[in-house]
Design a protein around this motif. Structure first.
Motif, short mmCIF file in Angstrom:
data_model
loop_
_atom_site.label_atom_id
_atom_site.label_comp_id
_atom_site.label_asym_id
_atom_site.label_seq_id
_atom_site.Cartn_x
_atom_site.Cartn_y
_atom_site.Cartn_z
N TYR A 28 0.82 -1.23 0.00
CA TYR A 28 0.00 0.00 0.00
C TYR A 28 0.85 1.27 0.00
O TYR A 28 0.43 2.32 -0.46
CB TYR A 28 -1.00 -0.02 1.17
CG TYR A 28 -0.47 0.59 2.43
CD1 TYR A 28 -0.66 1.95 2.68
CD2 TYR A 28 0.23 -0.15 3.37
CE1 TYR A 28 -0.16 2.54 3.82
CE2 TYR A 28 0.74 0.42 4.50
CZ TYR A 28 0.55 1.76 4.73
OH TYR A 28 1.05 2.35 5.86
N GLY A 29 2.08 1.15 0.51
CA GLY A 29 2.95 2.34 0.55
C GLY A 29 4.40 1.91 0.43
O GLY A 29 4.76 0.79 0.82
N HIS A 30 5.23 2.75 -0.11
CA HIS A 30 6.65 2.43 -0.20
C HIS A 30 7.45 3.71 -0.39
O HIS A 30 7.04 4.59 -1.15
CB HIS A 30 6.94 1.49 -1.37
CG HIS A 30 8.25 0.75 -1.20
ND1 HIS A 30 9.46 1.28 -1.53
CD2 HIS A 30 8.50 -0.47 -0.67
CE1 HIS A 30 10.41 0.41 -1.23
NE2 HIS A 30 9.86 -0.67 -0.72
N GLN A 31 8.60 3.79 0.27
CA GLN A 31 9.48 4.95 0.08
C GLN A 31 10.14 4.91 -1.29
O GLN A 31 10.25 3.85 -1.89
CB GLN A 31 10.54 5.01 1.19
CG GLN A 31 11.63 3.94 1.11
CD GLN A 31 11.24 2.63 1.78
OE1 GLN A 31 10.07 2.37 2.04
NE2 GLN A 31 12.23 1.79 2.04
N TYR A 32 10.60 6.07 -1.74
CA TYR A 32 11.37 6.15 -2.99
C TYR A 32 12.71 6.78 -2.66
O TYR A 32 12.79 7.95 -2.27
CB TYR A 32 10.62 6.98 -4.03
CG TYR A 32 11.41 7.16 -5.30
CD1 TYR A 32 11.46 6.14 -6.24
CD2 TYR A 32 12.12 8.32 -5.55
CE1 TYR A 32 12.20 6.27 -7.40
CE2 TYR A 32 12.87 8.47 -6.70
CZ TYR A 32 12.90 7.43 -7.62
OH TYR A 32 13.64 7.56 -8.76
N ILE A 33 13.78 6.02 -2.81
CA ILE A 33 15.13 6.50 -2.47
C ILE A 33 15.97 6.45 -3.74
O ILE A 33 16.07 5.39 -4.37
CB ILE A 33 15.78 5.59 -1.38
CG1 ILE A 33 14.93 5.56 -0.10
CG2 ILE A 33 17.22 6.03 -1.08
CD1 ILE A 33 14.88 6.84 0.71
N ASP A 34 16.57 7.58 -4.11
CA ASP A 34 17.42 7.58 -5.31
C ASP A 34 18.89 7.85 -4.94
O ASP A 34 19.22 7.97 -3.75
CB ASP A 34 16.89 8.58 -6.35
CG ASP A 34 16.96 10.02 -5.85
OD1 ASP A 34 17.58 10.27 -4.80
OD2 ASP A 34 16.39 10.90 -6.52
N GLU A 35 19.73 7.95 -5.96
CA GLU A 35 21.18 8.10 -5.70
C GLU A 35 21.49 9.40 -4.96
O GLU A 35 22.40 9.46 -4.14
CB GLU A 35 21.95 8.07 -7.02
CG GLU A 35 22.20 6.65 -7.48
CD GLU A 35 22.95 6.59 -8.80
OE1 GLU A 35 23.67 7.55 -9.11
OE2 GLU A 35 22.77 5.59 -9.49
N ALA A 36 20.73 10.44 -5.27
CA ALA A 36 20.95 11.73 -4.58
C ALA A 36 20.72 11.58 -3.08
O ALA A 36 21.45 12.16 -2.26
CB ALA A 36 20.02 12.79 -5.16
N ASP A 37 19.71 10.79 -2.71
CA ASP A 37 19.43 10.55 -1.28
C ASP A 37 20.61 9.82 -0.63
O ASP A 37 21.06 10.18 0.47
CB ASP A 37 18.18 9.67 -1.11
CG ASP A 37 16.91 10.35 -1.60
OD1 ASP A 37 16.83 11.58 -1.51
OD2 ASP A 37 16.00 9.64 -2.07
N VAL A 38 21.11 8.79 -1.31
CA VAL A 38 22.21 7.99 -0.76
C VAL A 38 23.45 8.87 -0.60
O VAL A 38 24.12 8.84 0.44
CB VAL A 38 22.50 6.78 -1.70
CG1 VAL A 38 23.73 6.01 -1.22
CG2 VAL A 38 21.28 5.86 -1.78
N LYS A 39 23.70 9.72 -1.60
CA LYS A 39 24.87 10.61 -1.56
C LYS A 39 24.73 11.60 -0.38
O LYS A 39 25.68 11.82 0.38
CB LYS A 39 24.96 11.37 -2.89
CG LYS A 39 26.18 12.21 -3.06
CD LYS A 39 26.36 12.59 -4.54
CE LYS A 39 27.50 13.56 -4.72
NZ LYS A 39 27.10 14.96 -4.52
#
Ligand SMILES: Cc1ncc(COP(=O)(O)O)c(C=O)c1O
Length: 411
Positions: A28-39
Motif C-alpha cells: 500500500y505504501g513504499h518509500q522512494y530513495i534515489d542516488e541523490a538521497d544515498v549521496k
C-alpha cells in the motif's frame, strides 16, 4: 463465497479460485530513495557532525521556506513532535485535548503523555476529517488544545477550527503527518494553525527513515518547543535563572526529553524535499486515475474534498457501500490480497484499542468514524507505482465489485 455466481461467465476473483490480476505483490505504501538521497546521507556520515550539526538548521530553514512558517523545530519522529507541541500548548493534568478517532494513536496519546484527557469528536462522513461542528460540541472549560489531523493529506477545515479555538485560549495543533505539500486556501499547511506537526516515516510522502517537525509562527511556542526537544536544557542566557559559570554554561529549566533527530536523517529529508513536487504530481495522477475509475460505481464511495484543500494525498481510501455488495470490508480486503494487492486499513478508531477501553472509552462514541472504519481500506499509493500497477489495482477492485455486487432491486 457467492454460490449463485459461480459457474457464470463472470471473471472469478482469485479468492474464489480465479487467476490473480498480477503475479507479484503490490504494497500500500513504499518509500522512494534515489542516488541523490544515498549521496546526501553518505556525505554526512563522513562529516564532523552526526547529530546537533548543520543539517538540523538547514532542514528547519527549508521547512520554513516550504510552508511559510516563521519557526521550525525538527525532532525524532511525528509522535515526539505531537508530544512537544502538546507540552508547548500547556496541556497538563486535568486538561482536555480534542481529536479525531480516525488517526494513528499518537494524535491522542500526546494528551495522555501530558496527564490530560483525550476527547474524541466525530468526523465528517464525506471528507473523513474531524467535523468542526462536532469539535464545538465537545469544547468545555477544560479544553486546552485541539489536535486536528489532515487525514489522507486533505487539509482539515482550518478556518472554522481556528474560529472555534481563538478567543477561548485553545491551541490548535494541526497533525500534518499526512499532509506535507498540501495547501489550504492557497496557504501551505504549516503556516496556518498555532502549530503544525509533520512525520517523516517511510510510508509518508517525504521520509527520513524516522523524523518529525513542529512548525509555528509564535515565538513563545518556538522557545518552548526547543526546550522540550532537548531535556528542558537551554544555552540561551536570556532564560538563565542563575549566574553563568562560563562559556560551557547551560541550565535545565524544565523537564524535557531527548527527541533530537540526526544529521543523516535531516540530510535524507532535505534530499527528499527536492523531489516533493515530483512526488506530489505522481500522487495526484494516481488519485485521479482511481477516482475516475471508482466515481461512477454505486458500490463504492469516493472521499470528498473541500474546495479549500489543494491536497497532496498520502493515502487513498477505498470505501465500500455495504448495501450494494454481498461481501464486507474484511472479505474485500482478503479478496484484494488474493489478487496480490496488499492493502491496509487506516485506522481502527483510537478509542477501540484495549488501552483506551480500559480508560473507560466505549464503542458508539463517534458513529460516523465507526461506520467509516467498517467500510474502508487503503489502496496502494506511492511515487513509484506505475500506470500498469494502478491499472492492476483498478482491475482487481472492479473484478471483486462485479462478482459480489448485489442486484440493484435488492438494495
Ligand atoms: C496522523 C498521524 N499522526 C502521527 C503519526 C506519528 O508519526 P511517527 O510515526 O513519525 O511517530 C503518524 C504516523 O504514523 C500519523 O499517521
Amino acid at each position: 463465497m457467492n454460490a449463485e455466481r459461480i459457474g457464470t461467465d463472470m471473471e472469478k476473483p482469485a479468492i474464489e479460485g480465479g487467476t490473480p490480476v498480477r503475479e507479484t505483490k503490490l504494497f500500500y505504501g513504499h518509500q522512494y530513495i534515489d542516488e541523490a538521497d544515498v549521496k546526501a546521507v553518505s556525505e554526512v556520515l563522513v562529516s564532523d557532525y552526526l547529530t546537533c550539526g548543520p543539517k538540523i538548521t538547514e532542514l528547519e530553514e527549508r521547512l520554513c521556506a516550504l510552508t511559510g512558517a516563521k519557526y521550525a523545530v525538527v525532532c525524532s519522529n511525528g509522535t515526539a513532535a505531537l508530544h512537544i507541541a502538546a507540552l508547548a500548548a500547556g496541556v497538563g493534568e486535568g486538561d482536555e485535548l480534542i481529536t479525531t478517532p480516525i488517526t494513528f494513536a499518537a494524535s491522542a496519546n500526546c494528551a495522555l503523555y501530558c496527564g490530560a484527557k483525550p476527547v474524541f469528536a466525530d468526523i465528517n462522513p464525506r471528507t473523513y476529517n474531524i467535523s468542526p461542528e462536532c469539535v464545538a460540541e465537545k469544547i468545555t472549560d477544560k479544553t486546552k488544545a485541539v489536535v486536528a489531523v489532515d487525514f489522507t493529506g486533505q487539509a482539515v477545515e482550518l478556518a472554522p477550527l481556528l474560529k472555534l479555538c481563538q478567543g477561548k485560549g485553545i491551541v490548535l495543533i494541526e497533525d500534518g503527518a499526512h499532509s506535507i505539500g498540501t495547501k489550504y486556501n492557497k496557504m501551505p499547511v504549516g503556516s496556518i494553525a498555532d502549530m503544525t506537526t509533520f512525520s517523516f516515516h517511510p510510508v509518508k510522502t517525504v521520509t527520513g527513515g524516522e523524523g518529525g517537525a513542529v512548525l509555528t509562527n509564535r515565538e513563545d511556542l518556538y522557545e518552548k518547543l526547543l526546550l522540550y526537544r532537548s531535556h528542558g536544557i537551554t544555552k540561551d542566557a536570556r532564560f538563565y535563572q542563575k549566574e553563568s559559570h562560563g562559556p560551557w554554561y547551560h541550565e535545565q529549566i524544565d523537564l524535557g526529553y531527548n527527541y533530537r533527530i540526526t544529521d543523516m536523517q535531516c540530510a535524507l529529508i532535505l534530499s527528499q524535499l527536492d523531489k516533493l513536487a515530483l512526488f506530489a504530481k505522481r500522487r495526484r495522477e494516481i488519485v485521479e486515475q482511481y477516482n475516475a475509475a471508482f466515481r461512477t460505481m454505486p458500490e463504492l464511495f469516493v472521499q470528498e474534498e473541500i474546495a479549500e484543500s489543494d491536497t497532496v494525498r498520502h493515502l487513498y481510501i477505498l470505501r465500500i457501500v455495504p448495501e450494494r455488495l454481498s461481501i464486507d470490508r474484511k472479505g474485500f480486503f482478503e479478496a484484494l490480497g488474493a489478487e496480490n494487492i496488499a492493502c491496509n486499513v487506516h485506522y481502527i478508531p483510537v478509542y477501540w484499542h484495549p488501552y483506551y477501553e480500559k480508560l473507560g472509552y466505549e464503542k458508539g462514541l463517534c458513529p460516523n468514524a465507526e461506520k467509516l472504519y467498517n467500510e474502508m481500506l487503503s489502496l496502494p499509493l506511492y511515487y513509484s507505482l506505475t500506470d500498469s500497477d494502478v491499472a492492476d489495482v483498478i482491475a482487481a477492485v472492479k473484478k471483486i465489485v462485479a462478482y459480489y455486487a448485489q442486484p440493484v432491486q435488492n438494495v
